[in-house]
Design an enzyme around this catalytic site. Structure first.
Site, PDB file in Angstrom:
ATOM      1  N   GLU A  98       0.849  -1.187   0.000  1.00 58.37           N
ATOM      2  CA  GLU A  98       0.000   0.000   0.000  1.00 58.37           C
ATOM      3  C   GLU A  98       0.890   1.243   0.000  1.00 58.37           C
ATOM      4  OE1 GLU A  98      -3.704  -2.087   2.455  1.00 58.37           O
ATOM      5  OE2 GLU A  98      -2.818  -0.220   3.200  1.00 58.37           O
ATOM      6  N   GLU A 158       9.018  -7.906  -4.525  1.00 58.38           N
ATOM      7  CA  GLU A 158       8.894  -9.100  -3.667  1.00 58.38           C
ATOM      8  C   GLU A 158       9.762  -8.995  -2.415  1.00 58.38           C
ATOM      9  OE1 GLU A 158       6.483 -10.115  -4.905  1.00 58.38           O
ATOM     10  OE2 GLU A 158       6.614 -11.416  -6.648  1.00 58.38           O
TER      11      GLU A 158
END
Length: 390
Positions: free
Chosen positions: A135, A370
């Protein structure tokens, strides 16, 4: 200049079926992906048609169960297929890795009924997925995410914004982590959200230094309503599901990094053996020979590490530490190898006439996605030295 076709890698594959599979992937990479890579990236074109071809060829669900349209392939084989795709064009290799990541939650934690209903279309029906964890205010600290899912009868209403979403705005489905309980990791739940859900919309794609053909965008959830039947796993299990997916996803990024590095090395070797200076190929000069040797060694080391981690995963053994190590080593190596490839080509390496400058720009993002490589070092240190005492 069009990208050079990926050069064959001497692979150790476990079965004849796996060898045939990698040959198919390499053929598609050489015929359908590499020739259009430079032009497509320059134009910012997302090759959805290539993903359709990969789906038709059974290559979008390789590590998943054939009962649901997957390929029944071990990670050891799937990752080598990813490497071939990424060597041809990172937008494609990374896109397949992200799609595989988006399917993980349902494939590993969904109910039988959910898997029967959704997985065949996700794995072999031409759909493309996205994974929504990060986010605007929670990247590395993913457990502090703020997107909320509130129960309303048999439905959940999701509100919030996800950031840095690969395939944001073009995905057919989103695996979304949202807060259903209190603060921290235990209050997060996973949901499978259709791409055409009312109230779901994406911002304009980010303007990036590389990977211009792969859209990365914020995705807004404005009261998106999904049935409880689309909740994956138990309430509060979402963060554990997310971490499980990331362990496997990090191996995907490692394989993609090795693919980009291999493409850069191939280009550097071709240039160095063909470029004449002082009456002989520049590959004859010791400085460049040693540089090429170092590049090749880093690539082989990275490949060996990601395959070792994959074999642990395939054997059902813990592999989180090795996944972090592979992601760290392979992506750092890709950054070094692509930078050295630019140096080998000299002034030409700095121009868009050759693909090595693009490889260098693309390699950078692999150190970030990632989980940044700083996070990988924290994960590894936790395994080696135990939790931080603070």
């Amino acid at each position: 200049m069009p990208d050079r076709a990926p050069q064959p890698v001497d692979r150790q594959l476990p079965t004849d079926e796996a060898r045939d599979l990698i040959s198919l992937v390499r053929d598609i990479a050489q015929r359908e992906i590499a020739p259009e890579a430079a032009e497509g990236e320059d134009a910012g074109h997302f090759p959805r048609e290539v993903f359709g071809l990969l789906s038709e060829s059974g290559l979008l669900g390789l590590p998943y169960d054939s009962e649901y349209g997957g390929g029944d392939q071990p990670y050891e084989v799937y990752l080598q297929a990813l490497e071939e795709l990424a060597a041809a064009r990172l937008t494609v290799g990374l896109g397949v890795s992200v799609h595989t990541l988006a399917c993980h939650a349902l494939a590993q934690y969904g109910t039988k009924e959910q898997q029967v209903e959704h997985l065949p279309a996700m794995l072999g029906g031409g759909l493309l997925g996205a994974y929504c964890l990060s986010e605007p205010s929670s990247g590395s600290d993913a457990a502090s995410l703020r997107t909320k899912a509130v129960r309303d009868g048999d439905d959940w209403v999701i509100t919030g914004t996800k950031a840095w979403i690969t395939h944001g705005g073009i995905a057919d489905f989103y695996t979304v982590m949202a807060r259903t309980g209190g603060e921290g990791a235990r209050g997060i739940t996973a949901f499978l959200v259709p791409g055409d859900a009312e109230g779901l919309h994406a911002a304009l794609p980010e303007k990036k230094m590389g990977m211009k053909g792969s859209p990365t965008a914020q995705v807004h959830f404005d009261g998106v309503r999904v049935s409880d039947e689309r909740r994956i796993g138990d309430e509060g299990q979402g963060f554990a599901i997310a971490l499980s997916a990331l362990d496997s996803g990090r191996l995907g990024i490692a394989a993609c990094a090795v693919g980009v590095a291999q493409a850069a090395l191939d280009e550097a070797v071709a240039y160095a053996t063909g470029r004449q200076q002082f009456g002989r190929p520049i590959a004859d000069f010791q400085g460049l020979r040693f540089m090429l040797a170092d590049m090749a060694t880093q690539i082989e080391a990275g490949r060996a590490l990601y395959l070792a981690a994959a074999r642990l995963r395939d054997a059902g053994r813990p592999f989180s530490k090795q996944a972090a190590m592979a992601k760290l080593l392979c992506t750092d190596a890709a950054m070094k190898v692509t930078t050295d490839a630019v140096q080998v080509l000299g002034g030409y390496g700095y121009t868009a006439d050759f693909p090595v400058e693009r490889y260098m720009r693309e390699a950078k993002v692999l150190q970030i996605v990632e989980g940044t490589n700083q996070i990988q070092r924290m994960v590894i240190a936790r395994h080696v030295a135990g939790p931080d005492s603070r």
